[in-house]
Design a protein around this motif. Structure first.
Motif, PDB file in Angstrom:
ATOM      1  N   LEU A  15      12.625   4.409   4.594  1.00  0.00           N
ATOM      2  CA  LEU A  15      12.509   3.957   3.202  1.00  0.00           C
ATOM      3  C   LEU A  15      11.156   3.284   2.981  1.00  0.00           C
ATOM      4  N   GLY A  16      10.772   2.409   3.895  1.00  0.00           N
ATOM      5  CA  GLY A  16       9.469   1.751   3.758  1.00  0.00           C
ATOM      6  C   GLY A  16       8.340   2.763   3.701  1.00  0.00           C
ATOM      7  N   PHE A  17       8.400   3.769   4.551  1.00  0.00           N
ATOM      8  CA  PHE A  17       7.380   4.821   4.534  1.00  0.00           C
ATOM      9  C   PHE A  17       7.357   5.519   3.187  1.00  0.00           C
ATOM     10  N   ASP A  18       8.523   5.933   2.713  1.00  0.00           N
ATOM     11  CA  ASP A  18       8.584   6.655   1.440  1.00  0.00           C
ATOM     12  C   ASP A  18       8.053   5.814   0.278  1.00  0.00           C
ATOM     13  N   LEU A  19       8.380   4.526   0.263  1.00  0.00           N
ATOM     14  CA  LEU A  19       7.996   3.666  -0.864  1.00  0.00           C
ATOM     15  C   LEU A  19       6.527   3.249  -0.826  1.00  0.00           C
ATOM     16  N   PHE A  20       5.944   3.144   0.359  1.00  0.00           N
ATOM     17  CA  PHE A  20       4.592   2.586   0.476  1.00  0.00           C
ATOM     18  C   PHE A  20       3.544   3.574   0.985  1.00  0.00           C
ATOM     19  N   LYS A  21       3.911   4.816   1.218  1.00  0.00           N
ATOM     20  CA  LYS A  21       2.987   5.770   1.863  1.00  0.00           C
ATOM     21  C   LYS A  21       1.700   6.004   1.082  1.00  0.00           C
ATOM     22  N   ASP A  22       1.729   5.842  -0.225  1.00  0.00           N
ATOM     23  CA  ASP A  22       0.538   6.092  -1.037  1.00  0.00           C
ATOM     24  C   ASP A  22      -0.182   4.821  -1.462  1.00  0.00           C
ATOM     25  N   LYS A  23       0.276   3.677  -1.005  1.00  0.00           N
ATOM     26  CA  LYS A  23      -0.333   2.401  -1.395  1.00  0.00           C
ATOM     27  C   LYS A  23      -1.388   1.987  -0.380  1.00  0.00           C
ATOM     28  N   VAL A  24      -2.410   1.304  -0.885  1.00  0.00           N
ATOM     29  CA  VAL A  24      -3.465   0.780  -0.017  1.00  0.00           C
ATOM     30  C   VAL A  24      -3.540  -0.732  -0.167  1.00  0.00           C
ATOM     31  N   ARG A  25      -4.042  -1.381   0.856  1.00  0.00           N
ATOM     32  CA  ARG A  25      -4.166  -2.840   0.852  1.00  0.00           C
ATOM     33  C   ARG A  25      -5.364  -3.264   0.023  1.00  0.00           C
ATOM     34  N   LYS A  26      -5.150  -4.352  -0.739  1.00  0.00           N
ATOM     35  CA  LYS A  26      -6.266  -4.932  -1.477  1.00  0.00           C
ATOM     36  C   LYS A  26      -7.289  -5.438  -0.467  1.00  0.00           C
ATOM     37  N   GLY A  27      -8.518  -5.300  -0.786  1.00  0.00           N
ATOM     38  CA  GLY A  27      -9.562  -5.840   0.073  1.00  0.00           C
ATOM     39  C   GLY A  27     -10.180  -4.815   0.998  1.00  0.00           C
ATOM     40  N   ASP A  28      -9.372  -4.244   1.884  1.00  0.00           N
ATOM     41  CA  ASP A  28      -9.976  -3.331   2.865  1.00  0.00           C
ATOM     42  C   ASP A  28      -9.648  -1.863   2.629  1.00  0.00           C
ATOM     43  N   GLY A  29      -8.714  -1.569   1.722  1.00  0.00           N
ATOM     44  CA  GLY A  29      -8.410  -0.185   1.380  1.00  0.00           C
ATOM     45  C   GLY A  29      -7.646   0.600   2.424  1.00  0.00           C
ATOM     46  N   THR A  30      -7.165  -0.072   3.475  1.00  0.00           N
ATOM     47  CA  THR A  30      -6.378   0.631   4.491  1.00  0.00           C
ATOM     48  C   THR A  30      -4.985   0.921   3.954  1.00  0.00           C
ATOM     49  N   LEU A  31      -4.317   1.867   4.579  1.00  0.00           N
ATOM     50  CA  LEU A  31      -2.967   2.206   4.145  1.00  0.00           C
ATOM     51  C   LEU A  31      -2.035   1.011   4.329  1.00  0.00           C
ATOM     52  N   TYR A  32      -1.265   0.707   3.297  1.00  0.00           N
ATOM     53  CA  TYR A  32      -0.375  -0.449   3.315  1.00  0.00           C
ATOM     54  C   TYR A  32       0.732  -0.311   4.359  1.00  0.00           C
ATOM     55  N   ILE A  33       1.128   0.897   4.641  1.00  0.00           N
ATOM     56  CA  ILE A  33       2.225   1.134   5.580  1.00  0.00           C
ATOM     57  C   ILE A  33       1.909   0.534   6.956  1.00  0.00           C
ATOM     58  N   GLY A  34       0.625   0.484   7.306  1.00  0.00           N
ATOM     59  CA  GLY A  34       0.233  -0.120   8.571  1.00  0.00           C
ATOM     60  C   GLY A  34       0.628  -1.590   8.642  1.00  0.00           C
ATOM     61  N   HIS A  35       0.484  -2.303   7.538  1.00  0.00           N
ATOM     62  CA  HIS A  35       0.894  -3.715   7.476  1.00  0.00           C
ATOM     63  C   HIS A  35       2.384  -3.844   7.759  1.00  0.00           C
ATOM     64  N   LEU A  36       3.184  -2.982   7.168  1.00  0.00           N
ATOM     65  CA  LEU A  36       4.634  -3.056   7.360  1.00  0.00           C
ATOM     66  C   LEU A  36       5.007  -2.809   8.818  1.00  0.00           C
ATOM     67  N   PHE A  37       4.363  -1.842   9.442  1.00  0.00           N
ATOM     68  CA  PHE A  37       4.642  -1.569  10.858  1.00  0.00           C
ATOM     69  C   PHE A  37       4.186  -2.719  11.754  1.00  0.00           C
ATOM     70  N   ARG A  38       3.062  -3.344  11.413  1.00  0.00           N
ATOM     71  CA  ARG A  38       2.599  -4.478  12.222  1.00  0.00           C
ATOM     72  C   ARG A  38       3.554  -5.661  12.093  1.00  0.00           C
ATOM     73  N   VAL A  39       4.028  -5.931  10.880  1.00  0.00           N
ATOM     74  CA  VAL A  39       4.997  -7.014  10.687  1.00  0.00           C
ATOM     75  C   VAL A  39       6.274  -6.699  11.460  1.00  0.00           C
ATOM     76  N   LEU A  40       6.751  -5.461  11.376  1.00  0.00           N
ATOM     77  CA  LEU A  40       7.931  -5.054  12.144  1.00  0.00           C
ATOM     78  C   LEU A  40       7.701  -5.284  13.635  1.00  0.00           C
ATOM     79  N   GLY A  41       6.536  -4.899  14.146  1.00  0.00           N
ATOM     80  CA  GLY A  41       6.235  -5.075  15.560  1.00  0.00           C
ATOM     81  C   GLY A  41       6.249  -6.536  15.976  1.00  0.00           C
ATOM     82  N   LEU A  42       5.653  -7.404  15.173  1.00  0.00           N
ATOM     83  CA  LEU A  42       5.653  -8.835  15.486  1.00  0.00           C
ATOM     84  C   LEU A  42       7.063  -9.401  15.482  1.00  0.00           C
ATOM     85  N   VAL A  43       7.862  -8.975  14.535  1.00  0.00           N
ATOM     86  CA  VAL A  43       9.246  -9.461  14.461  1.00  0.00           C
ATOM     87  C   VAL A  43      10.036  -8.964  15.670  1.00  0.00           C
ATOM     88  N   GLN A  44       9.858  -7.708  16.048  1.00  0.00           N
ATOM     89  CA  GLN A  44      10.543  -7.177  17.231  1.00  0.00           C
ATOM     90  C   GLN A  44      10.131  -7.941  18.482  1.00  0.00           C
TER      91      GLN A  44
END
Length: 134
Positions: A15-44
Motif C-alpha cells: 500500500l505504501g508503495f502504491d500511494l507514494f511511488k510517484d512522490k518526491v521528497r521536498k528539498g532533494d527530489g529523491t523518491l519519497y518511498i525511500g524514506h518510508l523504507f528507511r523508517v521501516l528499517g529503523l523501526v524493525q
C-alpha cells in the motif's frame, strides 16, 4: 481484534508503495518511498512489534494522501481502525492545506506525552531519517 502478522507488514509495504511511488521528497527530489523504507528499517532494527512496522511504512498516509483513512481501513479490514489510530498518533495534521510548520509541530510535540510506544518508535525513526537527509 486479531494479532498482526508478517502478511500485514507486506500489505503495508504494498500500500505504501502504491500511494507514494510517484512522490518526491521536498528539498532533494529523491523518491519519497525511500524514506518510508528507511523508517521501516529503523523501526524493525529497534526490535519493534509487527504493528509498529505496519505503522512505520504508512506513517505519512493521513498527512499526505487524500482519502487516506478510508484506504487504510479498506486495506486492513479488521485491523483498519487500529492502523488508522496508530498512523494518526504519528501525524502532525490531517487537514489540507496544512497549517504552518511551527503550529503543527508544537501541537504534535504536546501529544507525545500520551503516545503509544509503537508511535514513539515510528516518530523517532522518522525524525532520524529526516535528520540524515539534511
Amino acid at each position: 481484534m486479531r494479532e498482526y502478522s508478517i502478511n500485514d507488514v507486506k500489505t503495508a509495504i504494498d500500500l505504501g508503495f502504491d500511494l507514494f511511488k510517484d512522490k518526491v521528497r521536498k528539498g532533494d527530489g529523491t523518491l519519497y518511498i525511500g524514506h518510508l523504507f528507511r523508517v521501516l528499517g529503523l523501526v524493525q532494527e529497534s526490535g519493534s512489534s509487527l504493528r509498529a512496522q505496519v505503522g512505520a511504512m504508512l506513517h505519512d498516509v493521513l498527512e499526505d494522501i487524500d482519502d487516506g483513512e478510508r484506504l487504510l481501513r479498506e486495506a486492513f479490514g479488521e485491523l483498519g481502525e487500529d492502523v488508522v489510530s496508530l498512523v494518526r498518533e504519528c501525524s502532525d495534521t490531517e487537514t489540507r492545506p496544512k497549517s504552518d510548520w511551527m503550529t503543527r509541530k508544537t501541537h504534535h510535540l504536546k501529544s507525545l506525552s500520551t503516545a503509544s510506544e509503537d508511535a514513539l518508535r515510528i516518530i523517532l525513526a522518522d525524525k532520524v531519517d529526516n535528520g540524515r537527509s539534511l
